[in-house]
Design a protein around this motif. Structure first.
Motif, PDB file in Angstrom:
ATOM      1  N   ASN A  29       0.819  -1.210   0.000  1.00 58.88           N
ATOM      2  CA  ASN A  29       0.000   0.000   0.000  1.00 58.88           C
ATOM      3  C   ASN A  29       0.857   1.266   0.000  1.00 58.88           C
ATOM      4  OD1 ASN A  29      -3.018   0.847   0.386  1.00 58.88           O
ATOM      5  ND2 ASN A  29      -1.825   2.182   1.717  1.00 58.88           N
ATOM      6  N   ILE A  30       1.964   1.220   0.743  1.00 60.03           N
ATOM      7  CA  ILE A  30       2.871   2.374   0.768  1.00 60.03           C
ATOM      8  C   ILE A  30       3.435   2.640  -0.623  1.00 60.03           C
ATOM      9  CG2 ILE A  30       5.116   3.169   1.606  1.00 60.03           C
ATOM     10  CD1 ILE A  30       4.458   1.806   4.270  1.00 60.03           C
ATOM     11  N   TYR A  33       0.771   4.153  -2.829  1.00 61.00           N
ATOM     12  CA  TYR A  33       0.536   5.551  -2.462  1.00 61.00           C
ATOM     13  C   TYR A  33       1.665   6.434  -2.989  1.00 61.00           C
ATOM     14  CZ  TYR A  33      -0.319   9.692   0.361  1.00 61.00           C
ATOM     15  OH  TYR A  33      -0.549  10.983   0.764  1.00 61.00           O
ATOM     16  N   THR A  34       2.890   5.936  -2.901  1.00 64.60           N
ATOM     17  CA  THR A  34       4.046   6.701  -3.390  1.00 64.60           C
ATOM     18  C   THR A  34       3.998   6.869  -4.899  1.00 64.60           C
ATOM     19  OG1 THR A  34       5.397   5.836  -1.567  1.00 64.60           O
ATOM     20  CG2 THR A  34       6.562   6.793  -3.452  1.00 64.60           C
ATOM     21  N   LYS A  37      -0.533   7.648  -5.627  1.00 65.27           N
ATOM     22  CA  LYS A  37      -1.366   8.366  -4.661  1.00 65.27           C
ATOM     23  C   LYS A  37      -2.667   7.613  -4.342  1.00 65.27           C
ATOM     24  CE  LYS A  37       1.626  11.610  -4.422  1.00 65.27           C
ATOM     25  NZ  LYS A  37       2.519  11.632  -3.225  1.00 65.27           N
ATOM     26  N   TYR A  38      -2.632   6.304  -4.513  1.00 64.12           N
ATOM     27  CA  TYR A  38      -3.778   5.483  -4.148  1.00 64.12           C
ATOM     28  C   TYR A  38      -3.570   4.984  -2.731  1.00 64.12           C
ATOM     29  CZ  TYR A  38      -7.164   1.661  -4.017  1.00 64.12           C
ATOM     30  OH  TYR A  38      -8.203   0.824  -3.671  1.00 64.12           O
ATOM     31  N   ASN A  39      -4.508   5.290  -1.848  1.00 63.34           N
ATOM     32  CA  ASN A  39      -4.339   5.006  -0.429  1.00 63.34           C
ATOM     33  C   ASN A  39      -5.489   4.130   0.050  1.00 63.34           C
ATOM     34  OD1 ASN A  39      -3.386   5.044   2.160  1.00 63.34           O
ATOM     35  ND2 ASN A  39      -3.647   7.232   2.491  1.00 63.34           N
ATOM     36  N   TRP A  40      -5.299   2.813  -0.019  1.00 63.55           N
ATOM     37  CA  TRP A  40      -6.336   1.861   0.341  1.00 63.55           C
ATOM     38  C   TRP A  40      -6.609   1.932   1.836  1.00 63.55           C
ATOM     39  CZ3 TRP A  40      -5.918  -3.637   2.127  1.00 63.55           C
ATOM     40  CH2 TRP A  40      -7.136  -4.314   1.973  1.00 63.55           C
ATOM     41  N   HIS A  42      -6.619   4.312   3.645  1.00 65.69           N
ATOM     42  CA  HIS A  42      -5.691   5.283   4.258  1.00 65.69           C
ATOM     43  C   HIS A  42      -4.538   4.596   5.004  1.00 65.69           C
ATOM     44  CE1 HIS A  42      -8.490   8.552   3.314  1.00 65.69           C
ATOM     45  NE2 HIS A  42      -9.460   7.767   3.766  1.00 65.69           N
ATOM     46  N   ALA A  44      -1.550   4.031   4.110  1.00 65.33           N
ATOM     47  CA  ALA A  44      -0.261   4.714   3.959  1.00 65.33           C
ATOM     48  C   ALA A  44      -0.063   5.802   5.007  1.00 65.33           C
ATOM     49  CB  ALA A  44      -0.147   5.311   2.562  1.00 65.33           C
ATOM     50  N   GLU A  45      -1.158   6.295   5.588  1.00 68.69           N
ATOM     51  CA  GLU A  45      -1.061   7.324   6.608  1.00 68.69           C
ATOM     52  C   GLU A  45      -0.870   6.735   8.001  1.00 68.69           C
ATOM     53  OE1 GLU A  45      -4.595   9.645   6.201  1.00 68.69           O
ATOM     54  OE2 GLU A  45      -4.263  10.047   4.068  1.00 68.69           O
ATOM     55  N   THR A  49       0.711  -1.207  10.301  1.00 69.16           N
ATOM     56  CA  THR A  49      -0.531  -1.967  10.140  1.00 69.16           C
ATOM     57  C   THR A  49      -0.708  -3.016  11.234  1.00 69.16           C
ATOM     58  OG1 THR A  49       0.522  -3.646   8.753  1.00 69.16           O
ATOM     59  CG2 THR A  49      -0.416  -1.709   7.630  1.00 69.16           C
TER      60      THR A  49
END
Length: 353
Positions: A29-30, A33-34, A37-40, A42, A44-45, A49
């Motif tokens: 996921n990271i 996102y990098t 910019k797809y953040n499943w 969220h 990546a925030e 996990t």
């Protein structure tokens, strides 16, 4: 009182695969996102996990469960440490060198690494390694060193280790003020020790409500994930992940006190868990790069692309286990331990290795 005699730990073996697949999902996921910019959910925030926390608990559990009886037995400390070196370093070195080579051949993937970073990475010192996804391995190796000392001279090193554990606990509960970011007093070390504690409990006691422990651990993870998504309250993620992981591990190990058969696929993934751990980072990057070059990510959709990349990565890392890790480990064990241990070393690879 519990007994380890005859136990195959079929479900615990599966838990190794679950822990590593959680780690893989977080790293995947990271990367998405990098790159896109797809953040499943969220993810990546989130700071973590919980996959690595479960991985630490499983690591401590299995090492203590399998090797605790070796404490004080002459020759067992060297045998234990050599087995760990044979298991850890060869595959790690292979993929570290491949990553370094890729950075030189394809500078667009990554910048060339400094000699200092390469040196620290090859020794698995506590710094950000060349294989970024294996940052947790330095904590595992540190634990192996401590456990080797415990096996070698338990009367000498057990009190020393207990004092260090006490200091870790007191720092975590803020009784001892400590504002540093020391590797030796990091909470990750304590999580591995808590895995040992779970193994001690399951070896010496019987717990009736194993299903309740499993559900408690799962609900604990779910609560943290929901809180991560909606930012309801500010919590200490590692602590709650650790507590939930301990409940899960205790429940799973209790279930394994009865003879159970695990699905062969999941059992195999448990065997291959170290190869998945070491190789998943490079393979994730490789398959994302392929999909990106072929312009397939947007046409397939981000979620479906993640599924494809994860499946390809799991298949590839399992091939690494079959074709690289397993033969190398078998050969090195035969060479290092020679003829007197050949009968033991030829047993099928399972949770104990």
């Amino acid at each position: 009182m519990g007994s380890s005699r005859g136990r195959k730990l079929s479900y615990v073996q599966i838990s190794r695969a679950i822990a590593i697949l959680f780690v893989l999902l977080g790293h995947l996921n990271i990367l998405f996102y990098t790159e896109f910019k797809y953040n499943w959910f969220h993810i990546a925030e989130w700071k973590r996990t919980g996959g690595v926390d479960f991985f630490f608990i499983v690591t401590g559990f299995m090492i203590y469960y399998i090797y605790h009886k070796h404490a004080g037995v002459p020759g067992k400390s060297a045998e234990f440490f050599l087995k760990r070196l044979i298991r850890i370093y060869p595959l790690y070195w292979i993929f570290t060198l491949l990553t370094i080579a890729a950075s030189l051949i394809l500078p667009s993937i990554d910048e060339p690494f400094s000699w200092g970073l390469i040196y620290r990475s090859m020794l698995i010192l506590p710094y950000e390694p060349v294989l970024a996804s294996t940052w947790s391995l330095s904590y595992v190796m540190f634990f192996y060193i401590l456990f080797t000392l415990y096996i070698y001279k338990p009367k000498v090193f057990k009190p020393v280790i207990l004092c260090w554990i006490l200091a870790l606990v007191l720092i975590e509960v803020n009784i001892i003020p400590y504002n540093g970011n020391s590797f030796f007093f990091n909470f990750s070390n304590l999580e591995i020790i808590f895995g040992c504690l779970v193994a001690f409990l399951t070896l010496n006691y019987n717990f009736k409500y194993s299903t309740a422990f499993i559900w408690g651990g799962l609900l604990g993870y779910l609560a943290v994930w929901i809180n991560n998504i909606y930012s309801i309250v500010n919590i200490q993620l590692p602590f709650f992940y650790c507590l939930s992981s301990m409940m899960l591990m205790l429940g799973i190990s209790e279930k394994d006190k009865k003879d159970r058969k695990a699905p062969k696929v999941l059992s195999f993934l448990g065997d291959a868990s170290y190869s998945i751990y070491i190789a998943h980072g490079p393979f994730l990057q490789f398959y994302i790069l392929i999909l990106k070059k072929l312009n397939l990510v947007e046409s397939m959709g981000y979620l479906f692309s993640m599924v494809i990349v994860s499946l390809l990565t799991v298949i590839s890392t399992c091939l690494v286990y079959v074709c690289i890790e397993k033969p190398i480990s078998k050969y090195l064990r035969r060479v290092v331990f020679k003829k007197k241990n050949i009968a033991t070393l030829k047993t099928p690879v399972n949770y104990a290795k």
